[in-house]
Design a protein around this motif. Sequence first.
Motif, mmCIF file in Angstrom:
data_model
loop_
_atom_site.group_PDB
_atom_site.id
_atom_site.type_symbol
_atom_site.label_atom_id
_atom_site.label_comp_id
_atom_site.label_asym_id
_atom_site.label_seq_id
_atom_site.Cartn_x
_atom_site.Cartn_y
_atom_site.Cartn_z
ATOM 1 N N ASP A 253 -50.772 -24.496 -12.499
ATOM 2 C CA ASP A 253 -51.046 -24.887 -11.311
ATOM 3 C C ASP A 253 -51.840 -23.583 -10.526
ATOM 4 O O ASP A 253 -52.774 -23.518 -9.977
ATOM 5 C CB ASP A 253 -50.457 -25.826 -10.356
ATOM 6 N N GLY A 254 -50.743 -22.550 -10.487
ATOM 7 C CA GLY A 254 -50.896 -21.636 -9.643
ATOM 8 C C GLY A 254 -50.996 -22.042 -8.086
ATOM 9 O O GLY A 254 -51.623 -21.507 -7.115
ATOM 10 N N SER A 255 -49.756 -22.732 -7.877
ATOM 11 C CA SER A 255 -49.815 -23.397 -6.631
ATOM 12 C C SER A 255 -48.912 -22.369 -5.626
ATOM 13 O O SER A 255 -48.389 -21.352 -6.139
ATOM 14 C CB SER A 255 -48.829 -24.697 -6.441
ATOM 15 N N PRO A 256 -49.314 -22.520 -4.165
ATOM 16 C CA PRO A 256 -48.566 -21.625 -3.329
ATOM 17 C C PRO A 256 -46.802 -21.787 -3.527
ATOM 18 O O PRO A 256 -46.271 -20.591 -3.429
ATOM 19 C CB PRO A 256 -48.870 -22.177 -1.923
ATOM 20 N N GLU A 257 -46.338 -22.938 -4.050
ATOM 21 C CA GLU A 257 -44.962 -23.089 -4.155
ATOM 22 C C GLU A 257 -44.442 -22.016 -5.251
ATOM 23 O O GLU A 257 -43.593 -21.419 -5.378
ATOM 24 C CB GLU A 257 -44.662 -24.402 -4.249
ATOM 25 N N PRO A 265 -36.502 -12.784 -6.619
ATOM 26 C CA PRO A 265 -35.799 -12.065 -7.714
ATOM 27 C C PRO A 265 -34.877 -12.900 -8.334
ATOM 28 O O PRO A 265 -34.211 -13.905 -7.980
ATOM 29 C CB PRO A 265 -35.110 -10.958 -6.755
ATOM 30 N N GLY A 266 -34.833 -12.734 -9.634
ATOM 31 C CA GLY A 266 -33.740 -13.553 -10.678
ATOM 32 C C GLY A 266 -33.926 -14.951 -10.828
ATOM 33 O O GLY A 266 -33.408 -15.641 -11.533
ATOM 34 N N SER A 267 -35.262 -15.503 -10.421
ATOM 35 C CA SER A 267 -35.498 -16.892 -10.510
ATOM 36 C C SER A 267 -35.929 -17.024 -12.007
ATOM 37 O O SER A 267 -36.446 -15.995 -12.615
ATOM 38 C CB SER A 267 -36.617 -17.237 -9.664
ATOM 39 N N PRO A 268 -35.538 -18.094 -12.807
ATOM 40 C CA PRO A 268 -36.073 -18.669 -13.961
ATOM 41 C C PRO A 268 -37.482 -18.741 -14.012
ATOM 42 O O PRO A 268 -38.017 -18.756 -15.497
ATOM 43 C CB PRO A 268 -35.226 -20.057 -14.247
ATOM 44 N N PHE A 269 -38.206 -18.988 -12.949
ATOM 45 C CA PHE A 269 -39.590 -19.158 -12.936
ATOM 46 C C PHE A 269 -40.257 -17.804 -13.245
ATOM 47 O O PHE A 269 -39.990 -16.896 -12.398
ATOM 48 C CB PHE A 269 -40.076 -19.905 -11.682
ATOM 49 N N ILE A 270 -41.142 -17.762 -14.446
ATOM 50 C CA ILE A 270 -41.820 -16.605 -14.694
ATOM 51 C C ILE A 270 -43.103 -16.528 -14.607
ATOM 52 O O ILE A 270 -43.696 -15.245 -14.847
ATOM 53 C CB ILE A 270 -41.274 -16.108 -16.102
ATOM 54 N N GLY A 271 -43.613 -17.795 -14.883
ATOM 55 C CA GLY A 271 -45.363 -17.668 -14.852
ATOM 56 C C GLY A 271 -45.889 -18.997 -14.891
ATOM 57 O O GLY A 271 -45.065 -20.104 -15.001
ATOM 58 N N THR A 272 -47.122 -19.035 -14.230
ATOM 59 C CA THR A 272 -48.185 -20.176 -14.105
ATOM 60 C C THR A 272 -49.256 -20.159 -14.577
ATOM 61 O O THR A 272 -50.017 -19.187 -14.130
ATOM 62 C CB THR A 272 -48.020 -20.853 -12.604
ATOM 63 N N ALA A 273 -49.935 -21.033 -15.298
ATOM 64 C CA ALA A 273 -51.461 -20.872 -15.506
ATOM 65 C C ALA A 273 -52.364 -21.497 -14.508
ATOM 66 O O ALA A 273 -51.847 -22.723 -14.044
ATOM 67 C CB ALA A 273 -51.711 -21.551 -16.903
ATOM 68 N N THR A 274 -53.250 -20.958 -13.992
ATOM 69 C CA THR A 274 -53.969 -21.460 -12.723
ATOM 70 C C THR A 274 -54.835 -22.575 -12.964
ATOM 71 O O THR A 274 -55.514 -22.975 -14.066
ATOM 72 C CB THR A 274 -54.608 -20.278 -11.986
#
Length: 320
Positions: A253-257, A265-274
């Motif tokens: 999505d590439g959403s604001p959230e 820092p340190g979040s498991p979330f590493i990437g999003t396709a827009t």
Amino acid sequence: MNQLIKKSAVFTAAATMAALSLTSCSSGDSQPGASKPTKIEKIGLMVQDMSNPFFSAMDKGAKDAAAKIGATANTQDAQLDLANQNTQIDTFIQQGVNLIVISAVDEDGIQPAIERAKQAGIIVIAVDTPAKSADAVVMTDAVQAGEKSCEYLFEQMGGKGNVLLVDGTPLQTIRDRITGCNNVVKNFPDIKVVGQQASKNDRASGLAVTTDMLTATPDVQGVFGMNDPSALGAVLAVQQAGKNGAVKVTGVDGSPEAVAELKQPGSPFIGTATQNPAEMVRKAVEVAQNIIDNKPPAETTILIPSELVTRENVNQYAGW
């Protein structure tokens, strides 16, 4: 005289039924009823669920596009209910809109309502996911988005490990993202998909299904969420399971959230396709204007490329 009137009535009824039959069998490319508009003055935007920021961005795109051409825009929220979208299309017909832009809850189920709109001379452009009988569809290259998100995930996992797929509602665009991810799996022989469950495309259900899958199969190193809300729900599940440093998560999505989470820092979330929801609607209005100008699109499916946003480039990403 009475016999003549009766025969005339029978003939009229038969002719009406025949006309209706021909109309109902028409393809999405024809305008069997009223002629198409000569100008776009009223735009009706129909979104699946305004609680998802993706569709709020569509609303902004509709307002931008309408202002540019001197039209009005009216956005309606289906709340993921096909019956609501049927009613909304009939209301738009009564209001005399010239263009309906729709993100369909059910691409097959909405077809009769779309055909009613087209018979009323309304141009109908689908966005984000196809809708039967629409004049065109503007959507993200969803297969490419799934491929980019999963390829990055698998690379960051070191090319090996177990992965969960957080699926969603059975729309074409969501199926395409899962297809894209599975395409990439074939290129990583040491990556194994050990679980796949459908969310309701939101954070709460993403949390629930990921929690279930992690409980059933705790040996997991990666999670692909087919949209950002479900992926961010998966992030919460990973954190609650105490696997913050052991599991990586990507979305689409590439959403604001998602952008905000990438900056944690340190979040498991590493990437999003827009995706670009506002641009989808702006492009839909452009396509409709071209149809009015007798310049229909050469291809009725218009794909918008997807880009990958990661921690490394998030500060350069323009966002929605």
